[in-house]
Design an enzyme around this catalytic site. Structure first.
Site, PDB file in Angstrom:
ATOM      1  N   GLU A 131       0.826  -1.208   0.000  1.00 32.76           N
ATOM      2  CA  GLU A 131       0.000   0.000   0.000  1.00 32.76           C
ATOM      3  C   GLU A 131       0.869   1.272   0.000  1.00 32.76           C
ATOM      4  O   GLU A 131       0.437   2.321  -0.477  1.00 32.76           O
ATOM      5  CB  GLU A 131      -0.916  -0.009   1.231  1.00 32.76           C
ATOM      6  CG  GLU A 131      -2.364   0.262   0.884  1.00 32.76           C
ATOM      7  CD  GLU A 131      -3.315   0.059   2.051  1.00 32.76           C
ATOM      8  OE1 GLU A 131      -4.312  -0.628   1.849  1.00 32.76           O
ATOM      9  OE2 GLU A 131      -3.064   0.589   3.146  1.00 32.76           O
ATOM     10  N   HIS A 170       7.426 -26.668  -1.489  1.00 28.69           N
ATOM     11  CA  HIS A 170       6.757 -27.768  -2.193  1.00 28.69           C
ATOM     12  C   HIS A 170       5.618 -27.250  -3.069  1.00 28.69           C
ATOM     13  O   HIS A 170       4.797 -28.033  -3.546  1.00 28.69           O
ATOM     14  CB  HIS A 170       6.254 -28.796  -1.168  1.00 28.69           C
ATOM     15  CG  HIS A 170       7.375 -29.378  -0.366  1.00 28.69           C
ATOM     16  ND1 HIS A 170       7.920 -30.609  -0.631  1.00 28.69           N
ATOM     17  CD2 HIS A 170       8.094 -28.857   0.665  1.00 28.69           C
ATOM     18  CE1 HIS A 170       8.913 -30.837   0.220  1.00 28.69           C
ATOM     19  NE2 HIS A 170       9.044 -29.790   1.016  1.00 28.69           N
ATOM     20  N   LYS A 187     -14.110   0.589  -4.050  1.00 28.95           N
ATOM     21  CA  LYS A 187     -15.185   0.992  -3.121  1.00 28.95           C
ATOM     22  C   LYS A 187     -16.270   1.755  -3.861  1.00 28.95           C
ATOM     23  O   LYS A 187     -17.462   1.512  -3.666  1.00 28.95           O
ATOM     24  CB  LYS A 187     -14.627   1.872  -1.988  1.00 28.95           C
ATOM     25  CG  LYS A 187     -13.749   1.129  -1.019  1.00 28.95           C
ATOM     26  CD  LYS A 187     -13.347   2.051   0.125  1.00 28.95           C
ATOM     27  CE  LYS A 187     -12.222   1.429   0.941  1.00 28.95           C
ATOM     28  NZ  LYS A 187     -11.614   2.368   1.863  1.00 28.95           N
TER      29      LYS A 187
HETATM   30  O1  PA5 Z   1      -3.536   1.266   5.949  1.00 32.00           O
HETATM   31  C1  PA5 Z   1      -4.644   1.738   5.732  1.00 32.00           C
HETATM   32  O2  PA5 Z   1      -4.850   2.946   5.776  1.00 32.00           O
HETATM   33  C2  PA5 Z   1      -5.822   0.842   5.427  1.00 32.00           C
HETATM   34  O3  PA5 Z   1      -5.430  -0.487   5.287  1.00 32.00           O
HETATM   35  C3  PA5 Z   1      -6.859   0.930   6.540  1.00 32.00           C
HETATM   36  O4  PA5 Z   1      -6.246   0.575   7.753  1.00 32.00           O
HETATM   37  C4  PA5 Z   1      -8.049   0.030   6.263  1.00 32.00           C
HETATM   38  O5  PA5 Z   1      -8.625   0.350   5.046  1.00 32.00           O
HETATM   39  C5  PA5 Z   1      -9.086   0.161   7.369  1.00 32.00           C
HETATM   40  O6  PA5 Z   1      -9.467   1.484   7.508  1.00 32.00           O
HETATM   41  P1  PA5 Z   1     -10.220   1.994   8.795  1.00 32.00           P
HETATM   42  O7  PA5 Z   1      -9.334   1.840   9.956  1.00 32.00           O
HETATM   43  O8  PA5 Z   1     -10.564   3.406   8.503  1.00 32.00           O
HETATM   44  O9  PA5 Z   1     -11.473   1.129   8.942  1.00 32.00           O
END
Ligand code: PA5
Length: 438
Positions: A288, A309, A423
């Site tokens: 990310e 494996h 989303k």
């Molecule tokens: O690293 C990030 O920002 C995302 O992976 C969020 O943690 C994830 O989408 C969950 O978001 P939230 O904590 O707002 O529910």
């Protein structure tokens, strides 16, 4: 002395190549330090181990003690950065079979993670599994609006309210969210749930050392003081401006040098199944943070020897665009000696007197040599053992390495614009108000 030691001997990256990045990396670190002072930047994690909210930390410990006393089951609701860090630490440091053990041996509630998918089977099967056990919940969401945890929370809140009544249920619900914003914050205030704060300047994937990770980790019976202490050692050790001795900077640089040499996939390999979720956490952290602007190393993970494996063939012999980073735990927590067998039908007597960990280490050494021979550079990260202190330091090591590495690559490691697209489509298909059908 760091609990983490980097070995670049099998990486094909030379000290000379690393040192070329010295000025650039030192500048990046100074920049991060500056940004960490600004509440509007997502660099709050940088100084968190030495500068966390002590009062809230004590409140986390108290809440964990209460949950451990009154609950046989603890449900952690969250996804992505609000989920993976806690699971990574808990699974690395507790028994592989913790949830299956009798309560008096585990000495902690069974911990289940939910809200990290939209599978109705997972939820129904969890409810069947809980039966009549006493339950507490920790719902974790920084935005307070993420669909997966919001659905799970709606279900489990109702479950708790019908089991205990609204008043008792409200004492069994713990909320970790933003200090002001979001639907979850509003609900927590209305229902007077005990609430913990995710600092504004710490993004999800960098938040494991905030209440996001700390409450579930403490409920599991792990020592969060030592976890933070380890991270603090990391904060100190990995700020060393002498690049020669800074294992963290060297890792960040080495992976970028390999990327420049067309090694586009990094496989994090472990030889300890307990690290499976640590790898998942690492994948999110790097994926990310770096996968944007049409660039970035693709982070993948394998559990060895299991995956030798299955994925071993590809790594040895497939497209030559991969490198591996191997986490080597120098001292296994326990070990088993292999015994001599009179009949020796399995032909294993040549190992009699040796231990399983010894065999595991030889498998690792043999694999590293084979993969290097197959043109897969290997970076080795040696950690002394699996405990809270080492885990805290390792978390900090990767967080800082990721920030440095993203900056070397030339991306903003702290945003995630790409995750919004699915989303928007999903909301449109579901008919969410404000998302028009095309
Ligand atoms: O690293 C990030 O920002 C995302 O992976 C969020 O943690 C994830 O989408 C969950 O978001 P939230 O904590 O707002 O529910």
């Amino acid at each position: 002395m760091p609990n983490i030691k980097l070995n670049l001997e099998y990486s094909g990256v030379t000290e000379k190549e690393i040192l070329k990045y010295e000025q650039k990396v030192l500048k990046i670190y100074d920049n991060l330090v500056e940004k960490s002072k600004d509440e509007n930047e997502f660099v709050g994690w940088l100084k968190l181990p030495s500068n966390y909210d002590r009062k809230e930390f004590e409140r986390i410990k108290k809440a964990a003690k209460r949950i451990r006393k009154n609950s046989q089951v603890f449900i952690v609701i969250g996804i992505g950065g609000s989920y993976l860090g806690a699971r990574a630490v808990i699974e690395s440091l507790t028994s592989n079979f913790a949830n299956l053990m009798p309560d008096d041996i585990r000495k902690a509630p069974q911990i289940f993670f939910v809200g990290n998918s939209i599978s109705p089977n997972y939820v129904n099967e969890l409810i069947d599994c809980i039966g009549d056990k006493d339950v507490s919940i920790n719902v974790i969401s920084k935005s307070g609006t993420t669909t997966e945890p919001a659905i799970a929370f709606r279900i489990f809140r109702e479950y708790l309210e019908s089991k205990y009544g609204t008043e008792e249920a409200s004492k069994r619900i713990y909320v970790t969210t933003d200090k002001n914003k979001g639907a979850l914050k509003q609900l927590a205030d209305e229902e007077e749930y005990e609430t913990f704060i995710i600092p504004d300047n710490v993004g999800g994937r960098f938040s494991v050392l905030t209440p996001v990770g700390l409450l579930p980790i403490a409920v599991a019976g792990l020592n969060i003081d030592k976890l933070i202490e380890g991270a603090k050692n990391g904060e100190y050790n990995f700020s060393d401006s002498s690049i020669k001795y800074n294992q963290c900077y060297k890792y960040a640089i080495a992976r970028n040098i390999l990327y420049e040499k067309d090694k586009e996939i990094e496989i994090l390999a472990n030889y300890e199944p307990k690290l499976h979720y640590f790898t998942e956490w690492w994948k999110q952290l790097f994926g990310e943070s770096e996968g944007k602007d049409k660039k970035g190393i693709f982070p993948a993970g394998v559990d060895f020897t299991t995956d030798l494996h299955s994925m071993g063939q590809y790594i040895q012999d497939g497209t030559r665009n991969v490198f591996e980073t191997v986490i080597n735990i120098e001292k296994s927590k326990t070990d088993i000696k292999i015994k001599r067998d009179e009949d020796n039908i399995d032909g294993l007597n040549y190992l009699a007197g040796k231990t399983m960990d010894y065999v595991n280490k030889k498998a690792m050494q043999g694999t590293i040599e084979a993969h290097v021979e197959g043109e897969v550079p290997n970076i080795i990260i040696n950690i002394k053992k699996l405990d809270e202190e080492t885990m805290g330091e390792l978390i900090y090591f990767f967080e800082l390495a990721c920030a440095i590495s993203g900056n070397i690559l030339g991306v903003n490691p702290f945003d995630q614009p790409g995750v919004e697209t699915y989303k928007t489509n999903m909301f449109r298909l579901l008919g969410k108000p404000g998302y028009k059908k095309q």
